[in-house]
Structure formats: C-alpha cells, structure tokens
Design a protein around this motif. Structure first.
Motif, mmCIF file in Angstrom:
data_model
loop_
_atom_site.group_PDB
_atom_site.id
_atom_site.type_symbol
_atom_site.label_atom_id
_atom_site.label_comp_id
_atom_site.label_asym_id
_atom_site.label_seq_id
_atom_site.Cartn_x
_atom_site.Cartn_y
_atom_site.Cartn_z
ATOM 1 N N LEU A 9 -11.418 -1.559 -11.042
ATOM 2 C CA LEU A 9 -11.640 -1.721 -9.607
ATOM 3 C C LEU A 9 -12.529 -0.607 -9.088
ATOM 4 O O LEU A 9 -12.529 0.498 -9.631
ATOM 5 N N THR A 10 -13.241 -0.890 -8.016
ATOM 6 C CA THR A 10 -13.981 0.174 -7.351
ATOM 7 C C THR A 10 -12.958 1.127 -6.728
ATOM 8 O O THR A 10 -11.783 0.770 -6.537
ATOM 9 N N ASP A 11 -13.386 2.321 -6.388
ATOM 10 C CA ASP A 11 -12.485 3.280 -5.739
ATOM 11 C C ASP A 11 -11.908 2.700 -4.448
ATOM 12 O O ASP A 11 -10.722 2.855 -4.162
ATOM 13 N N GLU A 12 -12.746 1.999 -3.699
ATOM 14 C CA GLU A 12 -12.293 1.415 -2.434
ATOM 15 C C GLU A 12 -11.206 0.372 -2.677
ATOM 16 O O GLU A 12 -10.173 0.367 -1.991
ATOM 17 N N HIS A 13 -11.410 -0.519 -3.644
ATOM 18 C CA HIS A 13 -10.418 -1.545 -3.925
ATOM 19 C C HIS A 13 -9.126 -0.934 -4.469
ATOM 20 O O HIS A 13 -8.027 -1.387 -4.120
ATOM 21 N N ALA A 14 -9.248 0.085 -5.278
ATOM 22 C CA ALA A 14 -8.058 0.755 -5.813
ATOM 23 C C ALA A 14 -7.242 1.384 -4.681
ATOM 24 O O ALA A 14 -6.012 1.280 -4.658
ATOM 25 N N ARG A 15 -7.933 2.003 -3.720
ATOM 26 C CA ARG A 15 -7.238 2.599 -2.566
ATOM 27 C C ARG A 15 -6.541 1.517 -1.735
ATOM 28 O O ARG A 15 -5.405 1.694 -1.295
ATOM 29 N N LEU A 16 -7.228 0.401 -1.526
ATOM 30 C CA LEU A 16 -6.619 -0.697 -0.766
ATOM 31 C C LEU A 16 -5.348 -1.189 -1.451
ATOM 32 O O LEU A 16 -4.321 -1.418 -0.805
ATOM 33 N N LEU A 17 -5.408 -1.331 -2.743
ATOM 34 C CA LEU A 17 -4.258 -1.788 -3.517
ATOM 35 C C LEU A 17 -3.120 -0.772 -3.424
ATOM 36 O O LEU A 17 -1.974 -1.134 -3.136
ATOM 37 N N GLN A 18 -3.433 0.486 -3.621
ATOM 38 C CA GLN A 18 -2.415 1.538 -3.547
ATOM 39 C C GLN A 18 -1.815 1.635 -2.152
ATOM 40 O O GLN A 18 -0.594 1.804 -1.999
ATOM 41 N N ASP A 19 -2.645 1.500 -1.126
ATOM 42 C CA ASP A 19 -2.158 1.555 0.259
ATOM 43 C C ASP A 19 -1.210 0.392 0.557
ATOM 44 O O ASP A 19 -0.216 0.562 1.273
ATOM 45 N N ALA A 20 -1.518 -0.776 0.005
ATOM 46 C CA ALA A 20 -0.650 -1.943 0.224
ATOM 47 C C ALA A 20 0.732 -1.703 -0.375
ATOM 48 O O ALA A 20 1.745 -2.061 0.224
ATOM 49 N N VAL A 21 0.784 -1.058 -1.532
ATOM 50 C CA VAL A 21 2.071 -0.758 -2.175
ATOM 51 C C VAL A 21 2.785 0.361 -1.414
ATOM 52 O O VAL A 21 3.983 0.252 -1.121
ATOM 53 N N LYS A 22 2.045 1.419 -1.052
ATOM 54 C CA LYS A 22 2.654 2.542 -0.328
ATOM 55 C C LYS A 22 3.232 2.120 1.018
ATOM 56 O O LYS A 22 4.225 2.677 1.485
ATOM 57 N N SER A 23 2.608 1.121 1.642
ATOM 58 C CA SER A 23 3.086 0.672 2.954
ATOM 59 C C SER A 23 4.432 -0.039 2.857
ATOM 60 O O SER A 23 5.107 -0.231 3.863
ATOM 61 N N ALA A 27 5.836 -4.601 -3.690
ATOM 62 C CA ALA A 27 6.646 -3.771 -4.584
ATOM 63 C C ALA A 27 5.805 -3.122 -5.670
ATOM 64 O O ALA A 27 6.172 -2.080 -6.205
ATOM 65 N N SER A 28 4.675 -3.734 -6.020
ATOM 66 C CA SER A 28 3.847 -3.200 -7.098
ATOM 67 C C SER A 28 2.404 -3.654 -6.927
ATOM 68 O O SER A 28 2.116 -4.607 -6.190
ATOM 69 N N SER A 29 1.516 -2.994 -7.650
ATOM 70 C CA SER A 29 0.110 -3.401 -7.611
ATOM 71 C C SER A 29 -0.053 -4.796 -8.215
ATOM 72 O O SER A 29 -0.900 -5.575 -7.779
ATOM 73 N N SER A 30 0.775 -5.141 -9.183
ATOM 74 C CA SER A 30 0.716 -6.482 -9.775
ATOM 75 C C SER A 30 1.009 -7.548 -8.730
ATOM 76 O O SER A 30 0.394 -8.618 -8.716
ATOM 77 N N GLU A 31 1.943 -7.257 -7.843
ATOM 78 C CA GLU A 31 2.286 -8.208 -6.778
ATOM 79 C C GLU A 31 1.101 -8.422 -5.846
ATOM 80 O O GLU A 31 0.824 -9.554 -5.430
ATOM 81 N N VAL A 32 0.374 -7.360 -5.537
ATOM 82 C CA VAL A 32 -0.811 -7.462 -4.685
ATOM 83 C C VAL A 32 -1.854 -8.349 -5.369
ATOM 84 O O VAL A 32 -2.420 -9.256 -4.746
#
Length: 79
Positions: A9-23, A27-32
């Motif tokens: 993933l690009t850095d931006e997409h990775a951050r979006l994924l991580q932010d979705a889990v952190k929020s 429950a996990s990046s796989s779920e996203v």
C-alpha cells in the motif's frame, strides 16, 4: 476458507487503514480490506448493470416507475 495474501500500500492508504482500526470502527486491517473488496465488487456489479440497462435501449413510451416495479416483481417471482 481463507487465503493469506500480501499487499503493498502507499503510505497514505496504509495510514487510512491503520486509522480505521485505531478508531475502533474495525477490529483488524483484514476487516477493512474485506469491506473494501465487498464494496468494490458491488460497485463493479452496479456498473455492469448500468451498462446493460443503457445497452438495452429506451423503454416503451409512457412507461411509469410503477409499471417498472410491477414488472420487476413479476420477474422476481419467476426465479
């Protein structure tokens, strides 16, 4: 059955994924990723349906939305 796949993933997409889990929304990046793939699949299906509708040409003159709904319900009962 599941299959483990590695994705870059690009850095931006990775951050979006991580932010979705952190929020706590996921429950996990796989779920996203699974939800994103389901939405992608739906969008592709709708696009194909749209293209088929356009390709089918215009409807009969004076056809109302109620007429279309009645026909759709009739076809649904045939399946």
């Amino acid at each position: 059955m599941t299959e483990k796949i590695s994705v870059s993933l690009t850095d931006e997409h990775a951050r979006l994924l991580q932010d979705a889990v952190k929020s706590g929304d996921y429950a996990s990046s796989s779920e996203v990723v699974r939800e994103a793939l389901r939405e992608w699949k739906t969008r592709r299906l709708l696009g194909r349906m749209w293209d088929e509708g356009i390709a089918s040409g215009p409807d009969e003159p004076n056809t109302t939305m109620d007429d279309i709904k009645v026909e759709a319900r009739r076809r649904k009962t045939l399946v």
